[in-house]
Design an enzyme around this catalytic site. Structure first.
Site, mmCIF file in Angstrom:
data_model
loop_
_atom_site.group_PDB
_atom_site.id
_atom_site.type_symbol
_atom_site.label_atom_id
_atom_site.label_comp_id
_atom_site.label_asym_id
_atom_site.label_seq_id
_atom_site.Cartn_x
_atom_site.Cartn_y
_atom_site.Cartn_z
ATOM 1 C CD1 TRP A 53 27.609 -25.005 15.318
ATOM 2 C CD2 TRP A 53 27.402 -26.852 16.540
ATOM 3 N NE1 TRP A 53 27.891 -24.692 16.617
ATOM 4 C CE2 TRP A 53 27.768 -25.801 17.393
ATOM 5 C CE3 TRP A 53 27.208 -28.129 17.097
ATOM 6 C CZ2 TRP A 53 27.960 -25.968 18.766
ATOM 7 C CZ3 TRP A 53 27.409 -28.302 18.456
ATOM 8 C CH2 TRP A 53 27.766 -27.233 19.264
ATOM 9 N NE ARG A 54 31.788 -22.025 15.676
ATOM 10 C CZ ARG A 54 32.276 -21.713 16.870
ATOM 11 N NH1 ARG A 54 33.406 -22.235 17.263
ATOM 12 N NH2 ARG A 54 31.650 -20.862 17.654
ATOM 13 C CD GLU B 286 22.760 -20.576 15.460
ATOM 14 O OE1 GLU B 286 22.382 -20.100 16.541
ATOM 15 O OE2 GLU B 286 23.945 -20.504 15.067
ATOM 16 C CD GLN C 253 16.852 -20.113 27.210
ATOM 17 O OE1 GLN C 253 17.456 -20.025 28.279
ATOM 18 N NE2 GLN C 253 16.059 -19.175 26.769
ATOM 19 C CG LEU D 100 19.158 -31.103 24.591
ATOM 20 C CD1 LEU D 100 18.812 -31.136 23.112
ATOM 21 C CD2 LEU D 100 20.325 -30.168 24.828
ATOM 22 C CE1 TYR E 84 14.133 -22.610 29.373
ATOM 23 C CE2 TYR E 84 16.123 -23.938 29.423
ATOM 24 C CZ TYR E 84 15.354 -22.919 29.925
ATOM 25 O OH TYR E 84 15.816 -22.207 30.988
ATOM 26 C CE1 TYR F 286 21.986 -15.717 17.578
ATOM 27 C CE2 TYR F 286 20.553 -17.645 17.709
ATOM 28 C CZ TYR F 286 21.813 -17.093 17.626
ATOM 29 O OH TYR F 286 22.911 -17.920 17.552
ATOM 30 C CB CYS G 262 40.602 -6.777 28.733
ATOM 31 S SG CYS G 262 38.915 -6.559 29.330
ATOM 32 C CB CYS H 10 40.025 -8.862 24.206
ATOM 33 S SG CYS H 10 38.634 -8.360 23.178
HETATM 34 S S1 SF4 Z 1 35.392 -6.569 24.318
HETATM 35 FE FE1 SF4 Z 1 37.433 -7.294 24.845
HETATM 36 S S2 SF4 Z 1 38.435 -5.553 25.782
HETATM 37 FE FE2 SF4 Z 1 36.266 -5.132 25.784
HETATM 38 S S3 SF4 Z 1 35.541 -5.839 27.778
HETATM 39 FE FE3 SF4 Z 1 35.286 -7.517 26.322
HETATM 40 S S4 SF4 Z 1 37.162 -8.695 26.565
HETATM 41 FE FE4 SF4 Z 1 37.557 -6.698 27.441
#
Ligand code: SF4
Length: 387
Positions: free
Chosen positions: A32-33, A45, A50, A88, A90, A128, A205, A208
């Site tokens: 869909w992108r 969407e 769910q 699916l 719902y 949303y 993280c 990220c």
């Molecule tokens: S936004 Fe990024 S840095 Fe912050 S908690 Fe989520 S994964 Fe970790």
């Protein structure tokens, strides 16, 4: 307390840039992108609510081939639509989709208007969905907050809780973060980050793109925001479903217009009472729900499935019709169908599994019922009690 490292416009620009660059490099190639068609975006969407993206991938193309436009969808029979939606869950989403498509055809020339006021009055268009469709299809600068982006925003800004104020603050932040152009991509990027990196458990993280700006990470709260909800209390149930044969045909019935699996079809099924054998429960269920008398045979299938907080063991029995015409205060209607015609009606996932068992080897199943009925009628309570 840590100072917010994302308070300056320059930092906001950098944050958007980092997120979008990460998205372009790491986004999953979801079908869909590839489309800017408002109808395809709307459909994706609704399907994604769910439901995991990997599951939606299997349905999206098939659904678009069956209903290639809003006009085609609007003219579909509800039963046909439910058949395509099968598995699916719902199912209310499917009904809202159909109702909205019909309104779009009758009032908006079969198009999705670039107007949040109009869209928000259509069935199934919450805040949303309006934001997701309009930002992607028309590049409207509209925010979205759903499970994945909510988690990212909560951690990024250390905002969490279940109050209305928190919810309002998250929407406000989602809007403030949006760039002036390309809101659709930015919204997608935020959700994708929540799906792939900022996951509910053990956010990654180190990978990220927002790590430098993230308040939760700086304060070591990335695993505790948002707080975990207590475990839902699981309830166990045992139910029976009966495949009742009359010659070449089996009895199926249409569920009520409202409630779970509204309007879908099934083999008569219901809960098994305490201290009741499966055979007795099957006989009672067929009689109470359909008015037919049946000789119950052996179990055909026995499996577990889950619906919300319920864990259900479904014992599927074979039976032979002995008398009585179909009449029911519960079901809308009943039909005696050939096994090969079961594919034409919408069934819930567990009931489709049972129907598929008959389709795989209908002759064997038929032979087996004749043999097993003879055995079972000589047994008072031939099957183990289930609790
Ligand atoms: S936004 Fe990024 S840095 Fe912050 S908690 Fe989520 S994964 Fe970790």
């Amino acid at each position: 307390m840590a100072r917010a490292p994302i308070s300056t416009p320059g930092n906001w620009r950098q944050l958007r840039h980092n997120l979008l660059r990460w998205f372009r490099a790491h986004a999953r190639p979801l079908p869909w992108r590839e489309s800017r068609d408002p109808y395809a975006i709307w459909l994706s969407e609704v399907l994604l609510q769910q439901t995991q993206a990997a599951t939606v991938v299997r349905y999206f193309g098939r659904f678009l081939r069956a209903f290639p436009s809003i006009a085609a969808l609007a003219s579909a029979e509800e039963q046909d639509l439910l058949r395509h939606w099968e598995g699916l869950g719902y199912y209310r989403r499917a009904r809202d989709l159909l109702r909205a498509a019909r309104l779009l055809v009758s009032h908006h020339d079969g198009r999705i208007p670039d107007d949040p006021e109009v869209l928000s009055r259509l069935p199934g268009f919450g805040r949303y969905t309006v934001g997701a469709v309009l930002s992607q299809a028309f590049d409207r600068r509209m925010p979205i907050v759903e499970a994945n982006s909510r988690r990212v925003l909560s951690r990024l800004f250390v905002v969490s809780g279940a109050s209305r104020n928190v919810e309002a603050r998250l929407w406000e932040l989602a809007e403030m973060l949006l760039p002036d152009g390309g809101a659709g991509d930015f919204n997608q990027a935020l959700m994708e980050l929540g799906a792939l990196v900022c996951t509910a458990r053990q956010p990654d993280c180190g990978r990220c793109p927002l790590a430098k700006a993230c308040l939760a990470r700086r304060t070591g709260q990335q695993e505790s925001i948002p707080p975990r909800r207590g475990r839902a209390i699981i309830e166990k149930q045992v139910e029976v479903a009966v495949v009742c044969r009359r010659g070449q045909r089996v009895l199926v019935a249409q569920r009520p217009r409202h409630g779970r699996w509204a309007g879908m079809w099934e083999f008569p099924h219901g809960p098994m009472n305490e201290h009741e054998s499966a055979v007795d429960a099957g006989r009672r269920t067929v009689m109470e729900l359909t008015g037919c008398r049946a000789d119950i045979g052996d179990p055909l299938l026995d499996f577990a499935h889950a619906i919300t907080r319920f864990r259900i063991r479904l014992i599927c029995l074979q039976a032979r019709w002995r008398g009585g015409a179909f009449r029911s205060e519960f079901y809308q209607q009943g039909k005696w169908l050939l096994v090969e015609d079961l594919m034409t009606l919408p069934f819930s996932a567990p009931q489709r599994r049972l129907a598929a068992t008959l389709s795989i080897n209908p002759a064997a199943a038929k032979r087996s019922v004749a043999e097993s009925v003879n055995t079972a009628t000589s047994m008072k309570s031939g099957h183990p009690r289930c609790r």
